[in-house]
Design an enzyme around this catalytic site. Sequence first.
Site, PDB file in Angstrom:
ATOM      1  CG  ASP A   1     -55.763 -50.924 -44.749  1.00 43.13           C
ATOM      2  OD1 ASP A   1     -55.249 -51.833 -44.073  1.00 43.13           O
ATOM      3  OD2 ASP A   1     -56.382 -51.136 -45.802  1.00 43.13           O
TER       4      ASP A   1
ATOM      5  CG  HIS B   1     -57.436 -54.445 -47.149  1.00 46.00           C
ATOM      6  ND1 HIS B   1     -57.016 -53.740 -46.038  1.00 46.00           N
ATOM      7  CD2 HIS B   1     -57.859 -55.640 -46.670  1.00 46.00           C
ATOM      8  CE1 HIS B   1     -57.190 -54.471 -44.955  1.00 46.00           C
ATOM      9  NE2 HIS B   1     -57.690 -55.642 -45.304  1.00 46.00           N
TER      10      HIS B   1
HETATM   11  N1  LIG Z   1     -61.479 -55.583 -45.413  1.00 48.29           N
HETATM   12  C1  LIG Z   1     -60.818 -55.720 -44.282  1.00 48.29           C
HETATM   13  O1  LIG Z   1     -60.151 -54.788 -43.824  1.00 48.29           O
HETATM   14  C2  LIG Z   1     -60.870 -56.990 -43.521  1.00 48.29           C
HETATM   15  C3  LIG Z   1     -61.411 -58.117 -44.067  1.00 48.29           C
HETATM   16  N2  LIG Z   1     -61.501 -59.282 -43.361  1.00 48.29           N
HETATM   17  C4  LIG Z   1     -62.112 -60.431 -44.030  1.00 48.29           C
HETATM   18  O2  LIG Z   1     -63.456 -60.579 -43.601  1.00 48.29           O
HETATM   19  C5  LIG Z   1     -63.870 -61.941 -43.800  1.00 48.29           C
HETATM   20  C6  LIG Z   1     -64.610 -62.464 -42.587  1.00 48.29           C
HETATM   21  O3  LIG Z   1     -63.742 -62.541 -41.475  1.00 48.29           O
HETATM   22  P1  LIG Z   1     -64.262 -63.110 -40.057  1.00 48.29           P
HETATM   23  O4  LIG Z   1     -65.556 -62.502 -39.698  1.00 48.29           O
HETATM   24  O5  LIG Z   1     -63.137 -63.009 -39.127  1.00 48.29           O
HETATM   25  O6  LIG Z   1     -64.505 -64.642 -40.444  1.00 48.29           O
HETATM   26  P2  LIG Z   1     -65.464 -65.710 -39.691  1.00 48.29           P
HETATM   27  O7  LIG Z   1     -65.117 -67.045 -40.228  1.00 48.29           O
HETATM   28  O8  LIG Z   1     -65.427 -65.487 -38.228  1.00 48.29           O
HETATM   29  O9  LIG Z   1     -66.916 -65.296 -40.191  1.00 48.29           O
HETATM   30  C7  LIG Z   1     -67.300 -65.399 -41.523  1.00 48.29           C
HETATM   31  C8  LIG Z   1     -68.773 -65.688 -41.564  1.00 48.29           C
HETATM   32  O10 LIG Z   1     -69.143 -65.807 -42.937  1.00 48.29           O
HETATM   33  C9  LIG Z   1     -70.122 -66.824 -43.005  1.00 48.29           C
HETATM   34  N3  LIG Z   1     -70.275 -67.338 -44.352  1.00 48.29           N
HETATM   35  C10 LIG Z   1     -69.524 -68.252 -45.005  1.00 48.29           C
HETATM   36  N4  LIG Z   1     -70.047 -68.482 -46.225  1.00 48.29           N
HETATM   37  C11 LIG Z   1     -71.127 -67.691 -46.332  1.00 48.29           C
HETATM   38  C12 LIG Z   1     -72.097 -67.472 -47.367  1.00 48.29           C
HETATM   39  N5  LIG Z   1     -72.042 -68.135 -48.511  1.00 48.29           N
HETATM   40  N6  LIG Z   1     -73.082 -66.580 -47.122  1.00 48.29           N
HETATM   41  C13 LIG Z   1     -73.140 -65.917 -45.955  1.00 48.29           C
HETATM   42  N7  LIG Z   1     -72.269 -66.081 -44.953  1.00 48.29           N
HETATM   43  C14 LIG Z   1     -71.284 -66.954 -45.153  1.00 48.29           C
HETATM   44  C15 LIG Z   1     -69.636 -67.884 -42.013  1.00 48.29           C
HETATM   45  O11 LIG Z   1     -70.678 -68.765 -41.661  1.00 48.29           O
HETATM   46  C16 LIG Z   1     -69.158 -67.011 -40.869  1.00 48.29           C
HETATM   47  O12 LIG Z   1     -70.187 -66.799 -39.912  1.00 48.29           O
HETATM   48  C17 LIG Z   1     -62.599 -62.708 -44.132  1.00 48.29           C
HETATM   49  O13 LIG Z   1     -62.526 -62.914 -45.519  1.00 48.29           O
HETATM   50  C18 LIG Z   1     -61.494 -61.767 -43.690  1.00 48.29           C
HETATM   51  O14 LIG Z   1     -60.287 -61.979 -44.368  1.00 48.29           O
HETATM   52  C19 LIG Z   1     -61.065 -59.355 -42.070  1.00 48.29           C
HETATM   53  C20 LIG Z   1     -60.516 -58.252 -41.455  1.00 48.29           C
HETATM   54  C21 LIG Z   1     -60.321 -57.014 -42.149  1.00 48.29           C
HETATM   55  O1  LIG Z   2     -55.177 -59.572 -42.262  1.00 50.20           O
HETATM   56  C1  LIG Z   2     -56.227 -60.167 -42.554  1.00 50.20           C
HETATM   57  O2  LIG Z   2     -56.273 -61.273 -43.101  1.00 50.20           O
HETATM   58  C2  LIG Z   2     -57.522 -59.476 -42.266  1.00 50.20           C
HETATM   59  C3  LIG Z   2     -57.434 -58.093 -42.773  1.00 50.20           C
HETATM   60  O3  LIG Z   2     -57.659 -57.835 -43.937  1.00 50.20           O
HETATM   61  C4  LIG Z   2     -56.884 -57.077 -41.882  1.00 50.20           C
HETATM   62  O4  LIG Z   2     -56.841 -57.268 -40.657  1.00 50.20           O
HETATM   63  O5  LIG Z   2     -56.480 -56.023 -42.398  1.00 50.20           O
END
Ligand SMILES: NC(=O)C1=CN([C@@H]2O[C@H](COP(=O)(O)OP(=O)(O)OC[C@H]3O[C@@H](n4cnc5c(N)ncnc54)[C@H](O)[C@@H]3O)[C@@H](O)[C@H]2O)C=CC1
Ligand SMILES: O=C([O-])CC(=O)C(=O)O
Length: 332
Positions: free
Chosen positions: A169, A196
């Site tokens: 953010d 967030h």
């Molecule tokens: N805090 C923030 O600002 C942001 C948070 N996110 C969040 O981050 C998370 C991941 O996003 P992406 O990497 O794009 O998703 P993705 O689906 O590409 O990767 C997630 C990974 O987690 C793994 N996974 C699933 N269950 C698991 C477990 N029990 N133990 C270990 N690994 C496990 C999957 O196998 C996959 O490789 C989502 O919840 C998303 O909303 C995304 C962007 C910003």
């Molecule tokens: O928007 C989403 O779902 C992933 C996230 O938290 C971000 O990009 O800030």
Amino acid sequence: MEEVPLLRGSNCRAKGAAPGFKVAILGAAGGIGQPLALLMKMNPLVSVLHLYDVVNTPGVTADISHMNTGAVVRGFLGQPQLENALTGMDLVVIPAGVPRKPGMTRDDLFNINAGIVRTLCEGIAKCCPKAIVNVISNPVNSTVPIAAEVFKKAGTYDPKRLLGVTTLDVVRANTFVGEVLGLDPREVNVPVVGGHAGVTILPLLSQVNPACSFTSEEVNHLTSRIQNGGTEVVEAKAGAGSATLSMAYAAAKFADACLRGLRGDAGIVECSYVASQVTELPFFASKVRLGRSGVEEILPLGPLNEFERAGLEKAKKELAQSIQKGVTFINK
Ligand SMILES: NC(=O)C1=CN([C@@H]2O[C@H](COP(=O)(O)OP(=O)(O)OC[C@H]3O[C@@H](n4cnc5c(N)ncnc54)[C@H](O)[C@@H]3O)[C@@H](O)[C@H]2O)C=CC1
Ligand SMILES: O=C([O-])CC(=O)C(=O)O
């Protein structure tokens, strides 16, 4: 494929890991996890990098391990290897879980991601209870309270060591404000407080550094773009996930700040969603000072203008529900 003649590890002259911090990434084979692993392998403060996921870690680990940077990389696959992945870690970063598709809110991810974060935090409580934990998995407004409840149950909870990652953010706010003002985004610092998700993301445009002023049109545009930055990416990716590359950059920046704090560097201030007394809510994102024990000081919000005070009330209403939902998930 021609087989490479193997020299056993014990016969190599390497002396093992150099001094530095041990970092684990849980969800390391995912959209965020892979570029985050790359960036952490490039961080000179990291001596050991553990990559854990339920799929594909052998490939990601083999790939990253060929980079000629200092950190020793090890891969761990599936629940039976979680404990080995976590033992001895100084910092654990959690980007495990499902991302949004168009039309979804972050809260729509709760049902799947809450259980994933619970299981991973149970492992942390058992194997590295003193580690600093950076929670990325959404909905962060609920997954951080979930982590706190898991640690409380295990008797290992230290609120200074549990941090929700809201750096993206701030990264977005700095970029968008830089664009509007015609400034280098690296020179801009916008505090973003609250949480967030949607209206809980509250940029404090009255406190931008360097000091500047905005028209009300600019304030409306910037606030809305910062609050909806995640959705902007989700829609552009059209079903292929949410922000991964900018998030990996943000997570690597935040993890680096945590490691510099652990090393004892002075004056490290970042926004993060933490246990807090800044408002009446038990968790709130604001500027925090990082140090050897994690969050060493939570900085006050500072003076808010009328627009920001109204935004704060809206943010608190939604945050209270998200926090309660997380707490109830563990204590139901
Ligand atoms: N805090 C923030 O600002 C942001 C948070 N996110 C969040 O981050 C998370 C991941 O996003 P992406 O990497 O794009 O998703 P993705 O689906 O590409 O990767 C997630 C990974 O987690 C793994 N996974 C699933 N269950 C698991 C477990 N029990 N133990 C270990 N690994 C496990 C999957 O196998 C996959 O490789 C989502 O919840 C998303 O909303 C995304 C962007 C910003
Ligand atoms: O928007 C989403 O779902 C992933 C996230 O938290 C971000 O990009 O800030």
